[in-house]
Design a protein around this motif. Structure first.
Motif, PDB file in Angstrom:
ATOM      1  N   MET A  45       4.777   6.732 -10.046  1.00  0.00           N
ATOM      2  CA  MET A  45       5.598   6.580  -8.858  1.00  0.00           C
ATOM      3  C   MET A  45       5.199   5.325  -8.086  1.00  0.00           C
ATOM      4  SD  MET A  45       5.922  10.549  -7.555  1.00  0.00           S
ATOM      5  CE  MET A  45       7.012  10.126  -6.194  1.00  0.00           C
ATOM      6  N   PHE A  46       6.155   4.815  -7.297  1.00  0.00           N
ATOM      7  CA  PHE A  46       5.956   3.598  -6.519  1.00  0.00           C
ATOM      8  C   PHE A  46       5.256   3.918  -5.203  1.00  0.00           C
ATOM      9  CE2 PHE A  46       7.622   0.770  -3.172  1.00  0.00           C
ATOM     10  CZ  PHE A  46       7.193  -0.458  -3.659  1.00  0.00           C
ATOM     11  N   GLY A  47       4.403   3.010  -4.755  1.00  0.00           N
ATOM     12  CA  GLY A  47       3.725   3.181  -3.478  1.00  0.00           C
ATOM     13  C   GLY A  47       3.376   1.835  -2.865  1.00  0.00           C
ATOM     14  N   ARG A  48       3.071   1.862  -1.574  1.00  0.00           N
ATOM     15  CA  ARG A  48       2.660   0.643  -0.863  1.00  0.00           C
ATOM     16  C   ARG A  48       1.319   0.884  -0.192  1.00  0.00           C
ATOM     17  NH1 ARG A  48       8.229   0.784   0.746  1.00  0.00           N
ATOM     18  NH2 ARG A  48       9.427  -0.961  -0.138  1.00  0.00           N
ATOM     19  N   LEU A  49       0.410  -0.051  -0.387  1.00  0.00           N
ATOM     20  CA  LEU A  49      -0.880  -0.022   0.299  1.00  0.00           C
ATOM     21  C   LEU A  49      -0.763  -0.864   1.559  1.00  0.00           C
ATOM     22  CD1 LEU A  49      -3.858   0.799   0.342  1.00  0.00           C
ATOM     23  CD2 LEU A  49      -4.351  -1.270  -0.979  1.00  0.00           C
ATOM     24  N   LEU A  50      -1.004  -0.240   2.716  1.00  0.00           N
ATOM     25  CA  LEU A  50      -0.838  -0.919   4.003  1.00  0.00           C
ATOM     26  C   LEU A  50      -2.196  -1.467   4.443  1.00  0.00           C
ATOM     27  CD1 LEU A  50       1.482   1.727   5.716  1.00  0.00           C
ATOM     28  CD2 LEU A  50       2.093  -0.154   4.187  1.00  0.00           C
ATOM     29  N   VAL A  51      -2.335  -2.793   4.375  1.00  0.00           N
ATOM     30  CA  VAL A  51      -3.602  -3.453   4.688  1.00  0.00           C
ATOM     31  C   VAL A  51      -3.471  -4.184   6.018  1.00  0.00           C
ATOM     32  CG1 VAL A  51      -5.346  -5.091   3.887  1.00  0.00           C
ATOM     33  CG2 VAL A  51      -3.998  -3.779   2.228  1.00  0.00           C
ATOM     34  N   ILE A  92       0.487  -6.050  18.546  1.00  0.00           N
ATOM     35  CA  ILE A  92       0.552  -4.997  17.537  1.00  0.00           C
ATOM     36  C   ILE A  92      -0.201  -5.438  16.285  1.00  0.00           C
ATOM     37  CG2 ILE A  92       2.786  -4.179  18.367  1.00  0.00           C
ATOM     38  CD1 ILE A  92       4.063  -5.571  15.973  1.00  0.00           C
ATOM     39  N   ASP A  93      -0.576  -4.458  15.500  1.00  0.00           N
ATOM     40  CA  ASP A  93      -1.249  -4.748  14.232  1.00  0.00           C
ATOM     41  C   ASP A  93      -0.228  -5.271  13.220  1.00  0.00           C
ATOM     42  OD1 ASP A  93      -3.767  -3.910  15.055  1.00  0.00           O
ATOM     43  OD2 ASP A  93      -3.304  -1.806  14.613  1.00  0.00           O
ATOM     44  N   GLU A  94      -0.570  -6.371  12.594  1.00  0.00           N
ATOM     45  CA  GLU A  94       0.269  -6.893  11.518  1.00  0.00           C
ATOM     46  C   GLU A  94      -0.185  -6.264  10.212  1.00  0.00           C
ATOM     47  OE1 GLU A  94       1.991 -11.150   9.869  1.00  0.00           O
ATOM     48  OE2 GLU A  94       0.328 -11.096  11.294  1.00  0.00           O
ATOM     49  N   ILE A  95       0.719  -5.681   9.477  1.00  0.00           N
ATOM     50  CA  ILE A  95       0.404  -4.943   8.261  1.00  0.00           C
ATOM     51  C   ILE A  95       0.940  -5.678   7.036  1.00  0.00           C
ATOM     52  CG2 ILE A  95       0.673  -2.767   7.026  1.00  0.00           C
ATOM     53  CD1 ILE A  95      -1.042  -2.543   9.504  1.00  0.00           C
ATOM     54  N   TYR A  96       0.056  -5.858   6.057  1.00  0.00           N
ATOM     55  CA  TYR A  96       0.465  -6.437   4.776  1.00  0.00           C
ATOM     56  C   TYR A  96       0.714  -5.289   3.805  1.00  0.00           C
ATOM     57  CZ  TYR A  96      -0.108  -8.578   0.158  1.00  0.00           C
ATOM     58  OH  TYR A  96       0.059  -8.955  -1.151  1.00  0.00           O
ATOM     59  N   GLU A  97       1.877  -5.271   3.190  1.00  0.00           N
ATOM     60  CA  GLU A  97       2.240  -4.211   2.258  1.00  0.00           C
ATOM     61  C   GLU A  97       2.018  -4.700   0.824  1.00  0.00           C
ATOM     62  OE1 GLU A  97       6.182  -2.838   2.967  1.00  0.00           O
ATOM     63  OE2 GLU A  97       5.726  -2.053   4.957  1.00  0.00           O
ATOM     64  N   ALA A  98       1.005  -4.111   0.180  1.00  0.00           N
ATOM     65  CA  ALA A  98       0.721  -4.443  -1.223  1.00  0.00           C
ATOM     66  C   ALA A  98       1.373  -3.388  -2.107  1.00  0.00           C
ATOM     67  CB  ALA A  98      -0.790  -4.469  -1.461  1.00  0.00           C
ATOM     68  N   VAL A  99       2.310  -3.816  -2.927  1.00  0.00           N
ATOM     69  CA  VAL A  99       3.022  -2.858  -3.776  1.00  0.00           C
ATOM     70  C   VAL A  99       2.117  -2.418  -4.919  1.00  0.00           C
ATOM     71  CG1 VAL A  99       5.257  -3.812  -3.200  1.00  0.00           C
ATOM     72  CG2 VAL A  99       4.027  -4.706  -5.170  1.00  0.00           C
TER      73      VAL A  99
END
Length: 380
Positions: free
Chosen positions: A308-314, A55-62
């Motif tokens: 607002m809060f968000g996450r960038l999925l890299v 599976i793809d490993e996703i880094y969540e950048a806040v």
């Protein structure tokens, strides 16, 4: 004796109630518990298999949602505020009046500059007339000097007349030169007064502050009666409906977040994940956190607001994970368990999972691939 008999009968009644509630008095097949084996040829639960998959490993950048453009509206002159025509949340069109300042002082300066310009124009006209008169006198003196000079060469006039004609010629030449200098001075004065009038008009125009673009008013920090001075914000406006997520991405993944790259953005408050395009990467890392600021443009989202809060999925690469049907996991408080078939025996195993896709969860600990697990609710 009767009291002892009553005590025995009461105890027996309580025991029967407990056995009935425990199901010991009910008929039917009793499902095996942890560590029990099913009856031969009978499958008591619906089952599924755990599986291993890449599976793809996703880094969540806040990050934080911000407007693409945010502008601070300030006064360019010092004046009293007469009107503030907008409030926070208002949408304004390009050229719409936002703030009106008291322009009486600048209007008076503009009138004074206009009068000075008119005076300079009149002075220039007079100087030009003086040049014309000096030119005529010079031409007359030059012709007279030329004639006397010819006669003096023929010894028809005395030397005294020759000297007088020459002096008159030189005086006329000097007066013409002075008149020309006066014209140049009058032209310069007219130019200065014209510039002063233009500057006064521009300053007077600054008394009406208009919207630079179609924008939304984010905040209002001034009221009628306040003194507006250069450098003091009156309003803050932002691009209407155009938002982006600004997130910090660690330096090891910055190559996967180049401008033009399409990435997913999760907004928990809206319970949505949308696609955005990287618009800008600040070309310098924060030396404390070793992260880069990445700005990702967002589509129009109903209910999304700056701050607002968000996450960038890299994407951070691929890895092997153990996946299982999410229905196989039973949650009790913060504990997660599954029923695993170990040989002919069912046993309860504690696991730790995170959400995956397609109705599955990723098992971080407790299971391996290829194991048989039960689906609760499928008891036969």
């Amino acid at each position: 004796m009767k009291r002892r008999l009553a005590l025995v009968l009461g105890s027996a009644a309580v025991l029967l109630v407990v056995l009935w509630q425990a199901g010991a008095l009910r008929t039917g097949t009793i499902a095996p518990g942890p560590g029990s084996a099913p009856e031969p040829g009978h499958q008591p639960w619906e089952t599924t298999q755990t599986r291993q998959a890449d599976i793809d490993e996703i880094y969540e950048a806040v990050g934080t949602i911000r407007p693409r453009t945010q502008t601070s509206i300030e006064a360019q002159i010092t004046a009293k505020i007469l009107e503030v025509r907008v409030r926070a949340g208002d949408f304004v069109k390009r050229g719409e009046v936002l703030v009106v300042l008291d322009d009486r002082e600048h209007a008076a300066r503009a009138d004074s500059a206009a009068q000075a310009q008119a005076s300079a124009r009149a002075g220039l006209e007079q100087a030009r007339q003086a040049v014309g008169e000096a030119r005529a006198a010079f031409d007359t003196a030059a012709a007279q000097y030329k004639r006397i000079k010819t006669l003096f060469a023929e010894r028809a006039v005395a030397e005294r007349e020759m000297d007088q004609a020459e002096a008159e010629y030189l005086q006329a030449e000097a007066r013409l030169s002075q008149a020309r200098e006066a014209v140049a001075g009058a032209e310069a004065a007219l130019g200065r007064s014209a510039k002063q009038h233009e500057e006064a008009g521009i300053a007077q125009g600054y008394a009406v502050i208009r919207a630079p673009e179609d924008m939304e008013v984010a905040s209002r920090t001034a009221e009628p009666g306040d003194l507006a001075v250069p450098g003091k914000p009156l309003l803050v406006v932002q691009t209407a409906g155009a938002l982006r997520l600004e997130a910090f991405v660690r330096e090891g993944l910055i190559a996967r977040a180049r401008p033009g790259t399409e990435l997913s953005v999760a907004i928990p408050a809206l319970e949505r994940t949308v696609s955005g395009v990287v618009e800008e990467v600040v070309p310098a890392a924060d030396p404390t956190t070793r992260t880069f600021l990445v700005k990702v443009g967002l589509p129009d989202l109903l209910g999304a607001y700056p701050g607002m809060f968000g996450r960038l999925l890299v994407p951070a690469g691929r890895r092997t994970a153990v996946l299982v049907d999410a229905r196989a996991v039973t949650r009790t408080g913060q504990l997660e368990t599954v029923r695993v078939l170990d040989g002919d025996t069912w046993r309860t195993v504690f696991v730790r999972t995170v959400p995956a896709q397609g109705g599955e969860v990723e098992v971080l600990a407790g299971l391996a691939g290829g194991q048989t697990v039960a689906l609760p609710g499928g008891v036969q």
